[in-house]
Design an enzyme around this catalytic site. Structure first.
Site, mmCIF file in Angstrom:
data_model
loop_
_atom_site.group_PDB
_atom_site.id
_atom_site.type_symbol
_atom_site.label_atom_id
_atom_site.label_comp_id
_atom_site.label_asym_id
_atom_site.label_seq_id
_atom_site.Cartn_x
_atom_site.Cartn_y
_atom_site.Cartn_z
ATOM 1 C CG HIS A 75 -20.138 -49.851 -4.577
ATOM 2 N ND1 HIS A 75 -21.533 -49.308 -4.657
ATOM 3 C CD2 HIS A 75 -19.795 -49.942 -5.853
ATOM 4 C CE1 HIS A 75 -22.078 -49.422 -5.703
ATOM 5 N NE2 HIS A 75 -21.036 -49.746 -6.559
ATOM 6 C CG HIS A 231 -20.586 -46.328 -10.399
ATOM 7 N ND1 HIS A 231 -20.592 -46.201 -8.871
ATOM 8 C CD2 HIS A 231 -21.034 -47.682 -10.595
ATOM 9 C CE1 HIS A 231 -21.016 -47.395 -8.587
ATOM 10 N NE2 HIS A 231 -21.108 -48.097 -9.311
ATOM 11 C CG ASP A 235 -18.857 -50.678 -10.134
ATOM 12 O OD1 ASP A 235 -18.813 -50.573 -9.081
ATOM 13 O OD2 ASP A 235 -19.736 -51.118 -10.991
ATOM 14 C CG HIS A 258 -19.185 -56.295 -11.003
ATOM 15 N ND1 HIS A 258 -18.401 -55.495 -10.656
ATOM 16 C CD2 HIS A 258 -20.296 -55.684 -10.955
ATOM 17 C CE1 HIS A 258 -19.085 -54.413 -10.064
ATOM 18 N NE2 HIS A 258 -20.196 -54.594 -10.364
#
Length: 292
Positions: A75, A231, A235, A258
């Site tokens: 973030h 969001h 990311d 991720h």
């Protein structure tokens, strides 16, 4: 366009999402060609922002070096990327970047408070020169050559509030602040209960995440109807900062996270799918506009 750092140090104290303990975050200016580094002040260890220092991607992007780690960097790095900052020292006295409200807007406010300083050296960009793709069953993340910076993301959750969401984000700092920065992280109540049982998500609450049960959200409201996919873009921007430069290209993903994002950054270098460029005044016009 020239390299950027911040004008003055700024700091904040917050809670780490997973350990739930207070952590002080301090951002400090760095000189040209220094890059972005994390510094664990409690351990005296510096950790460069590079793909080879990623040690975990299960719940967040985690960097490590000499036995010290820095967790949940995405973030903060998303906001740093959005402001086009090339040189920065990020000082922490614990192993997590504070979660703040679960979005990047607090870090945007920190950077605005610090101010942006242009240095004398020309800014370098990483331009994607050929398509690179990572797949895992039906999930994928891909970087393609483009003259602009763009993020296309799609998610599909079997949940009445989320469902199928798509978002095309044409990058600029202004657009980032308006469309992406306020989108919060999210999780499912049953997952949160499991994570806490294994010592994670101890700092999570309705103050710093959207929490969903089987039927709806436990929070009062959403900030955007499609806050979830926004969001995921937030990311992805943070994860792509591991390339070490603002990149020029098109990022596209379906259900990526991720781990796939990390593998994608590694593959860019493995396949030599990039070039490092500086722009003449004519070439850089649209890119300069994007970074305000």
């Amino acid at each position: 366009m020239r390299q950027r750092t911040i004008k003055k140090p700024v700091e904040v104290v917050g809670i780490g999402l997973h350990k739930g303990v207070p952590v002080k975050l301090r951002l400090e200016p760095m000189s040209e060609n220094s890059g972005i580094v994390f510094y664990r002040a409690d351990k005296g260890v510096t950790i460069p922002l590079k793909p080879e220092y990623v040690v975990d991607t299960k719940m967040a992007t985690v960097l490590g070096n000499e036995g010290a780690v820095v967790s949940t960097i995405e973030h903060l790095m998303s906001a740093v990327y959005a402001f086009g900052i090339d040189n920065l020292r990020i000082v922490l006295d614990n192993d997590e970047v504070p979660i703040m409200d679960g979005s990047a807007i607090s870090f945007v406010m920190m950077l605005k408070e610090a101010g942006i300083k242009e240095l004398s050296a020309p800014k370098k960009f990483l331009r994607i020169t050929k398509e690179v793709k990572i797949e895992d069953n039906n999930k994928f993340a891909v970087l393609k050559p483009s003259s602009e910076i763009e993020f296309d993301f799609e998610i599909n959750f079997d949940h009445p509030v989320i469902g199928n969401q798509k978002y095309n984000f044409k990058f600029s700092t202004k657009n980032y602040i308006e469309e992406i920065a306020k989108a919060r992280t999210f999780g499912f109540l049953k997952e949160v209960q499991y994570l806490r049982s294994i010592g994670l998500a101890l700092g999570g609450s309705l103050e710093n995440a959207i929490v969903l049960d089987e039927k709806g959200i436990l929070n009062d409201s959403l900030r955007f109807p499609d806050e979830f996919v926004r969001h995921k873009i937030l990311d992805a921007i943070g994860d792509m900062s591991l390339l070490g430069y603002n990149f020029i290209g098109n990022y596209e993903a379906f259900a990526s996270g991720h781990h796939l994002n990390h593998l994608l950054t590694l593959k860019v270098f493995e396949e030599n799918a990039y070039e490092i460029v500086e722009f003449s005044k004519e070439e850089e016009l649209s890119i300069v506009k994007a970074f305000g």
